[in-house]
Design a protein around this motif. Structure first.
Motif: not given
Length: 245
Positions: A223-236
């Motif tokens: 869950f945490v890994a998905t959340l962090v990945s989502m934020v990073l991908v969305y920003r970029h």
């Protein structure tokens, strides 16, 4: 939703397809292959449906949800709708259909005379948790699919293997007793397996979904890994997706 547009029965068709799917699997497994055990503490049909119904939602999010920006590209290019909002609206509409199936599940549950107890309070909690996780998953993967169509095709290709390998049609305990403990350990990090098991724990096995600290801990890590990945991908990538689409 697009697939219901123009049909006389409209949204009813979104529930008809999974219901037919459930009946076919029940007939093939319990009647044809005699998969149900007479010694079980709960009816096999309830156990089967408790896993299939959440799978229908997760399957939609894994295949269509991961490519939702291509599906509604006009919202990105013409309306300039927020990318995360497109995924969330699709997730919510899919969950509403799934909620109707859960109502049917509770009718089946009552028809078999199974007890109404405190464990059932987990069902709406798990539905909310399932929505949050798979909404994040859709926001993450839909942008990757927006950048690369190959990624979207990969998600669709993995949907069927995920169905057969995630313990939807068999008890995951079988892996350990059959000498496939390594596979059971891998499945600890499979969110599909987590939700299917959690709903069955609530409805059939009468356990809390956090009772297994290792299984629950692995899900929290995913869950945490998905959340962090989502934020990073969305920003970029959120500004680049509209150009690619």
């Amino acid at each position: 939703m697009k697939q219901a547009r123009g049909a006389v029965l409209g949204w009813a068709w979104l529930a008809v397809k999974p219901i037919v799917f459930i009946v076919v699997f029940w007939f093939a497994l319990e009647i044809g292959l005699r998969a149900g055990s007479a010694d079980a503490a709960y009816p096999y049909f309830v156990w089967l449906v408790a896993g299939l119904i959440p799978w229908f939602y997760m399957s939609d999010m894994f295949s269509t949800g991961s490519d939702v920006l291509h599906r509604y590209s006009y919202l990105v290019n013409k309306v300039k709708f927020p990318l995360s909002g497109i995924s969330t609206l699709y997730s919510l509409s899919t969950l509403i259909v799934n909620a109707v199936l859960f109502v049917i599940l509770f009718v089946i549950y009552a028809a078999y005379g199974m007890p109404w107890d405190i464990y059932l309070i987990q069902v709406p909690i798990l539905m909310l948790l399932m929505f949050v996780f798979w909404d994040m998953f859709s926001i993450l993967t839909s942008q990757l699919s927006g950048i690369s169509k190959d990624f979207g095709q990969l998600m669709k290709a993995l949907s069927q293997p995920l169905f057969w390998l995630s313990g939807i049609l068999f008890n995951m305990n079988v892996l350990e007793t059959s000498g496939f403990g390594w596979a059971a350990n891998v499945m600890l990090f499979n969110p599909v397996t987590f939700f299917v098991t959690a709903f069955r724990d609530a409805l059939c096995d009468k356990r809390w979904f956090w009772e297994d600290p290792v299984f629950f801990g692995c899900f929290v890590a995913v869950f945490v890994a998905t959340l962090v990945s989502m934020v990073l991908v969305y920003r970029h990538f959120h500004e680049e997706v509209s150009d690619v689409l």
